[in-house]
Write a protein that holds these residues in place. Structure first.
Motif, PDB file in Angstrom:
ATOM      1  N   CYS A 147      39.870 -43.328 -56.101  1.00  0.00           N
ATOM      2  CA  CYS A 147      38.965 -42.214 -56.364  1.00  0.00           C
ATOM      3  C   CYS A 147      37.764 -42.317 -55.435  1.00  0.00           C
ATOM      4  CB  CYS A 147      38.528 -42.206 -57.817  1.00  0.00           C
ATOM      5  SG  CYS A 147      37.630 -43.678 -58.322  1.00  0.00           S
ATOM      6  N   ALA A 148      37.230 -43.519 -55.289  1.00  0.00           N
ATOM      7  CA  ALA A 148      36.121 -43.766 -54.369  1.00  0.00           C
ATOM      8  C   ALA A 148      36.232 -45.202 -53.885  1.00  0.00           C
ATOM      9  CB  ALA A 148      34.779 -43.541 -55.053  1.00  0.00           C
ATOM     10  N   GLU A 149      36.315 -45.376 -52.582  1.00  0.00           N
ATOM     11  CA  GLU A 149      36.339 -46.727 -52.029  1.00  0.00           C
ATOM     12  C   GLU A 149      34.972 -47.384 -52.207  1.00  0.00           C
ATOM     13  OE1 GLU A 149      38.877 -46.971 -48.168  1.00  0.00           O
ATOM     14  OE2 GLU A 149      37.883 -45.013 -48.182  1.00  0.00           O
ATOM     15  N   SER A 150      34.984 -48.699 -52.242  1.00  0.00           N
ATOM     16  CA  SER A 150      33.720 -49.435 -52.304  1.00  0.00           C
ATOM     17  C   SER A 150      33.660 -50.420 -51.148  1.00  0.00           C
ATOM     18  CB  SER A 150      33.591 -50.183 -53.638  1.00  0.00           C
ATOM     19  OG  SER A 150      34.495 -51.274 -53.695  1.00  0.00           O
ATOM     20  N   PHE A 151      32.454 -50.684 -50.688  1.00  0.00           N
ATOM     21  CA  PHE A 151      32.281 -51.647 -49.604  1.00  0.00           C
ATOM     22  C   PHE A 151      32.821 -53.013 -50.003  1.00  0.00           C
ATOM     23  CE2 PHE A 151      28.280 -49.255 -47.908  1.00  0.00           C
ATOM     24  CZ  PHE A 151      29.091 -48.252 -47.416  1.00  0.00           C
ATOM     25  N   ALA A 152      32.637 -53.379 -51.259  1.00  0.00           N
ATOM     26  CA  ALA A 152      33.035 -54.713 -51.719  1.00  0.00           C
ATOM     27  C   ALA A 152      34.536 -54.916 -51.680  1.00  0.00           C
ATOM     28  CB  ALA A 152      32.513 -54.948 -53.137  1.00  0.00           C
ATOM     29  N   TYR A 194      24.845 -42.053 -59.012  1.00  0.00           N
ATOM     30  CA  TYR A 194      25.558 -42.774 -57.966  1.00  0.00           C
ATOM     31  C   TYR A 194      26.524 -41.816 -57.284  1.00  0.00           C
ATOM     32  CZ  TYR A 194      29.131 -45.908 -56.012  1.00  0.00           C
ATOM     33  OH  TYR A 194      30.042 -46.534 -55.202  1.00  0.00           O
ATOM     34  N   ARG A 195      26.415 -41.659 -55.969  1.00  0.00           N
ATOM     35  CA  ARG A 195      27.229 -40.703 -55.221  1.00  0.00           C
ATOM     36  C   ARG A 195      28.207 -41.372 -54.266  1.00  0.00           C
ATOM     37  NH1 ARG A 195      26.088 -35.451 -55.612  1.00  0.00           N
ATOM     38  NH2 ARG A 195      24.202 -34.844 -56.738  1.00  0.00           N
ATOM     39  N   GLY A 196      28.507 -42.638 -54.514  1.00  0.00           N
ATOM     40  CA  GLY A 196      29.421 -43.358 -53.644  1.00  0.00           C
ATOM     41  C   GLY A 196      28.677 -44.274 -52.704  1.00  0.00           C
ATOM     42  N   ASP A 197      29.369 -45.314 -52.228  1.00  0.00           N
ATOM     43  CA  ASP A 197      28.717 -46.341 -51.419  1.00  0.00           C
ATOM     44  C   ASP A 197      28.184 -45.816 -50.096  1.00  0.00           C
ATOM     45  OD1 ASP A 197      29.156 -48.179 -53.369  1.00  0.00           O
ATOM     46  OD2 ASP A 197      30.441 -49.506 -52.189  1.00  0.00           O
ATOM     47  N   MET A 198      28.683 -44.665 -49.639  1.00  0.00           N
ATOM     48  CA  MET A 198      28.159 -44.091 -48.403  1.00  0.00           C
ATOM     49  C   MET A 198      26.750 -43.541 -48.587  1.00  0.00           C
ATOM     50  SD  MET A 198      29.803 -41.046 -46.048  1.00  0.00           S
ATOM     51  CE  MET A 198      31.176 -41.938 -45.339  1.00  0.00           C
ATOM     52  N   VAL A 199      26.352 -43.308 -49.850  1.00  0.00           N
ATOM     53  CA  VAL A 199      25.051 -42.689 -50.143  1.00  0.00           C
ATOM     54  C   VAL A 199      24.082 -43.682 -50.766  1.00  0.00           C
ATOM     55  CG1 VAL A 199      23.871 -40.874 -51.434  1.00  0.00           C
ATOM     56  CG2 VAL A 199      26.123 -40.425 -50.414  1.00  0.00           C
ATOM     57  N   ASN A 200      24.485 -44.302 -51.885  1.00  0.00           N
ATOM     58  CA  ASN A 200      23.609 -45.232 -52.587  1.00  0.00           C
ATOM     59  C   ASN A 200      24.459 -46.282 -53.296  1.00  0.00           C
ATOM     60  OD1 ASN A 200      24.614 -43.593 -54.614  1.00  0.00           O
ATOM     61  ND2 ASN A 200      22.631 -42.744 -55.235  1.00  0.00           N
ATOM     62  N   ALA A 201      23.851 -47.088 -54.138  1.00  0.00           N
ATOM     63  CA  ALA A 201      24.557 -48.186 -54.797  1.00  0.00           C
ATOM     64  C   ALA A 201      24.719 -47.894 -56.287  1.00  0.00           C
ATOM     65  CB  ALA A 201      23.808 -49.493 -54.593  1.00  0.00           C
ATOM     66  N   PRO A 202      25.754 -48.464 -56.931  1.00  0.00           N
ATOM     67  CA  PRO A 202      26.005 -48.155 -58.341  1.00  0.00           C
ATOM     68  C   PRO A 202      25.036 -48.807 -59.326  1.00  0.00           C
ATOM     69  CG  PRO A 202      27.636 -49.709 -57.518  1.00  0.00           C
ATOM     70  CD  PRO A 202      26.835 -49.270 -56.338  1.00  0.00           C
ATOM     71  N   ALA A 203      24.350 -49.866 -58.937  1.00  0.00           N
ATOM     72  CA  ALA A 203      23.435 -50.537 -59.870  1.00  0.00           C
ATOM     73  C   ALA A 203      22.396 -49.546 -60.389  1.00  0.00           C
ATOM     74  CB  ALA A 203      22.751 -51.717 -59.192  1.00  0.00           C
ATOM     75  N   PHE A 204      22.105 -49.630 -61.680  1.00  0.00           N
ATOM     76  CA  PHE A 204      21.179 -48.664 -62.291  1.00  0.00           C
ATOM     77  C   PHE A 204      19.742 -49.151 -62.120  1.00  0.00           C
ATOM     78  CE2 PHE A 204      19.117 -46.305 -65.802  1.00  0.00           C
ATOM     79  CZ  PHE A 204      19.532 -45.031 -65.471  1.00  0.00           C
ATOM     80  N   THR A 205      19.265 -49.110 -60.873  1.00  0.00           N
ATOM     81  CA  THR A 205      17.873 -49.434 -60.559  1.00  0.00           C
ATOM     82  C   THR A 205      17.349 -48.368 -59.606  1.00  0.00           C
ATOM     83  OG1 THR A 205      18.358 -50.772 -58.593  1.00  0.00           O
ATOM     84  CG2 THR A 205      18.361 -51.905 -60.736  1.00  0.00           C
ATOM     85  N   MET A 214      25.813 -44.728 -44.127  1.00  0.00           N
ATOM     86  CA  MET A 214      26.819 -43.983 -43.376  1.00  0.00           C
ATOM     87  C   MET A 214      27.381 -44.836 -42.239  1.00  0.00           C
ATOM     88  SD  MET A 214      25.464 -40.024 -43.225  1.00  0.00           S
ATOM     89  CE  MET A 214      23.920 -40.380 -42.356  1.00  0.00           C
ATOM     90  N   VAL A 215      26.518 -45.610 -41.596  1.00  0.00           N
ATOM     91  CA  VAL A 215      26.967 -46.494 -40.522  1.00  0.00           C
ATOM     92  C   VAL A 215      27.865 -47.588 -41.086  1.00  0.00           C
ATOM     93  CG1 VAL A 215      26.211 -48.028 -38.666  1.00  0.00           C
ATOM     94  CG2 VAL A 215      24.857 -45.991 -39.228  1.00  0.00           C
ATOM     95  N   ARG A 216      27.492 -48.134 -42.229  1.00  0.00           N
ATOM     96  CA  ARG A 216      28.330 -49.159 -42.869  1.00  0.00           C
ATOM     97  C   ARG A 216      29.668 -48.579 -43.293  1.00  0.00           C
ATOM     98  NH1 ARG A 216      24.955 -51.776 -47.594  1.00  0.00           N
ATOM     99  NH2 ARG A 216      26.811 -53.117 -47.674  1.00  0.00           N
ATOM    100  N   ALA A 217      29.667 -47.349 -43.776  1.00  0.00           N
ATOM    101  CA  ALA A 217      30.923 -46.706 -44.184  1.00  0.00           C
ATOM    102  C   ALA A 217      31.842 -46.504 -42.981  1.00  0.00           C
ATOM    103  CB  ALA A 217      30.636 -45.377 -44.873  1.00  0.00           C
ATOM    104  N   HIS A 218      31.266 -46.091 -41.863  1.00  0.00           N
ATOM    105  CA  HIS A 218      32.064 -45.921 -40.651  1.00  0.00           C
ATOM    106  C   HIS A 218      32.692 -47.253 -40.242  1.00  0.00           C
ATOM    107  CE1 HIS A 218      32.916 -45.486 -36.332  1.00  0.00           C
ATOM    108  NE2 HIS A 218      32.994 -44.180 -36.554  1.00  0.00           N
ATOM    109  N   ALA A 219      31.917 -48.320 -40.291  1.00  0.00           N
ATOM    110  CA  ALA A 219      32.437 -49.634 -39.902  1.00  0.00           C
ATOM    111  C   ALA A 219      33.576 -50.079 -40.820  1.00  0.00           C
ATOM    112  CB  ALA A 219      31.303 -50.660 -39.927  1.00  0.00           C
ATOM    113  N   ARG A 220      33.409 -49.888 -42.124  1.00  0.00           N
ATOM    114  CA  ARG A 220      34.469 -50.298 -43.051  1.00  0.00           C
ATOM    115  C   ARG A 220      35.698 -49.401 -42.948  1.00  0.00           C
ATOM    116  NH1 ARG A 220      30.146 -52.776 -44.459  1.00  0.00           N
ATOM    117  NH2 ARG A 220      30.202 -54.621 -45.803  1.00  0.00           N
ATOM    118  N   SER A 221      35.483 -48.126 -42.639  1.00  0.00           N
ATOM    119  CA  SER A 221      36.622 -47.240 -42.401  1.00  0.00           C
ATOM    120  C   SER A 221      37.403 -47.714 -41.174  1.00  0.00           C
ATOM    121  CB  SER A 221      36.145 -45.802 -42.193  1.00  0.00           C
ATOM    122  OG  SER A 221      35.500 -45.308 -43.355  1.00  0.00           O
TER     123      SER A 221
END
Length: 452
Positions: free
Chosen positions: A73-78, A136-147, A158-165
């Motif tokens: 549904c949504a990839e994660s960097f981790a 939380y809008r996905g790892d390309m935008v922000n992080a899931p932690a509720f802070t 976005m740069v990190r998402a490109h690298a992981r893709s």
């Protein structure tokens, strides 16, 4: 002329239209810097791969192929690691093996990965214990932690998402080119469940039959059958985050127009398919094959106007509608759409997403989907297309190769008590590997019933 040849269209012309589901970046300079960096990075896919996929999708429109589109549904960097990626590839290969064997058709394999890092949400904020923060809008935008810090949109993501893709694509290509998808050895695709799952015997029987067929063909040919040791595999994601997609939209030598080179097969989500919206303006100008999610609120006239904007030249393989209605509403909502498109003579690839319309919350607070509802919507879709004289050409699924317990039911009859055992998704519940294979077998049986 295609929209990409229209002087009024450019990769950034979407900015003149109302844009939904986009985050607000508080630092405009940081956003511009990230976009400049992305524009100079190498592309993730090539134009000739994109055009090859478009030809295969045109064949699926004509009933000569079947489309299998699936992934997280949504990839994660981790989870950008070799185990998760190879298991995801394994389950899609297993499903395609079942479909090829049962349907007697080539399968177009499209992974919902290598870019699925952004997700639309039903609300801009969420509140927990009286505290309200951006959702939380996905790892390309922000992080899931509720802070507060985690939920601030960060353009560097976005740069990190490109690298992981890129890492994901590189590993998938290496596996496939190295013989991971070799039909001589489908046993390499086995996951841990195969030895004891309720469907293991039926799957192993198919593997044996395909192995026998391959050996028979090679005996007749006097050598190895060409290309039976590899498969084509394509990527897809919802092209939601337009500031990112814009940077990946490029012209290439010896081709006219513009290509989105971040993915082979981008789609527009149901929440961003407004006729005058930014996403339609962006999509009308790229040469990729594209898809649009279609929900129960879409009217026939609206659907025809979408075709006018996105595929005015009626190009084969260009446009797919992925209908996602719910098991309870598909019988009343889908037929008027099928009839309108057929009556107008438009060339459309129809794909069923039986997942998104069947999401619910359990009494113990888990977001889940019932396998029975997923199966029901898919079976009804086949019947409704047959009754309308149209063709269901593919399926779109949220699934994983991991042993998760996120969807109720299936061969192991997972209950609400099972959900807490291995509920790992950060957004939507996914089919596990066993439930996904069960869907593939269901498709074969249902197509057989209709054909018979």
């Amino acid at each position: 002329m295609p929209a990409s040849a229209d002087a009024a269209w450019a990769p950034d012309s979407w900015r003149s239209r109302p844009a939904l589901q986009l985050p607000h970046y508080p630092d405009a300079e940081a956003l511009a810097s990230a976009q400049d960096e992305l524009r100079n990075l190498p592309p993730l896919v090539t134009s000739w791969e994109i055009l090859a996929l478009k030809r295969q999708l045109a064949e699926a429109q004509a009933g000569e192929r079947f489309v299998l589109q699936g992934g997280d549904c949504a990839e994660s960097f981790a989870e950008c690691n070799s185990s998760v990626i190879s298991n995801r590839l394994k389950v899609l290969l297993q499903m395609s093996l079942v479909l090829v064997h049962g349907l007697k058709l080539p399968v177009v394999r499209v992974g919902r990965f290598a870019g699925q890092y952004a997700k639309p949400r039903s609300a801009d904020t969420e509140t927990i214990d009286g505290v309200t923060l951006p959702c939380y809008r996905g790892d390309m935008v922000n992080a899931p932690a509720f802070t507060e810090a985690a939920r601030i949109p960060d353009p560097r993501r976005m740069v990190r998402a490109h690298a992981r893709s890129a890492m994901t694509m590189n590993f998938v290509r290496a596996l496939i080119d190295g013989g991971f998808a070799d039909l001589h050895h489908p046993e390499y695709w086995d996951l841990a469940w195969v030895g004891h799952a309720p469907l293991a015997h039926e799957y192993q029987r198919m593997v044996g039959a395909i192995g026998d067929a391959v050996r028979f063909m090679e005996t007749l040919a006097g050598g190895q059958v060409h290309n039976i040791n590899r498969v084509d595999f394509y990527t897809s994601h919802e092209a939601l985050l337009l500031p990112y997609e814009e940077t990946q939209t490029r012209q290439v030598p010896r081709q006219h127009g513009w290509f989105n080179l971040s993915t082979h097969y981008p789609w527009i989500g149901m929440r961003t398919a407004a006729l005058e919206g930014a996403h339609l303006e962006y999509f009308r100008g790229i040469r990729n094959p594209i898809a649009v999610k279609v929900g129960p609120s879409v009217a026939p006239d609206q659907l025809l106007r979408l075709i006018d904007v996105l595929n005015p030249d009626d190009e084969p393989g260009r446009l797919a509608f992925i209908h996602r209605m719910s098991a309870g509403s598909i019988a009343s909502k889908l037929p008027p759409l099928l009839d309108a498109v057929k009556r107008d003579g438009r060339r459309i690839l129809w794909i069923c997403d039986p997942m998104h319309g069947n999401t619910e919350s359990t009494s113990n607070g888990y977001k889940t989907r019932r396998f029975d509802n997923i199966r029901s919507e898919l079976e009804q879709a086949f019947d409704l297309h047959a009754a309308a004289g149209t063709r269901l050409g593919g399926v779109h699924l949220e699934l994983t190769g991991e042993n998760v317990t996120e969807c109720l039911g299936g061969a192991r009859e997972l209950t609400e008590l099972d959900l807490k055992r291995a509920y790992r998704t950060t957004v939507d519940p996914r089919l596990n590997y066993e439930q996904a294979l069960e869907i593939a077998m269901l498709i074969v049986r249902k197509r057989g019933q209709i054909a018979g």
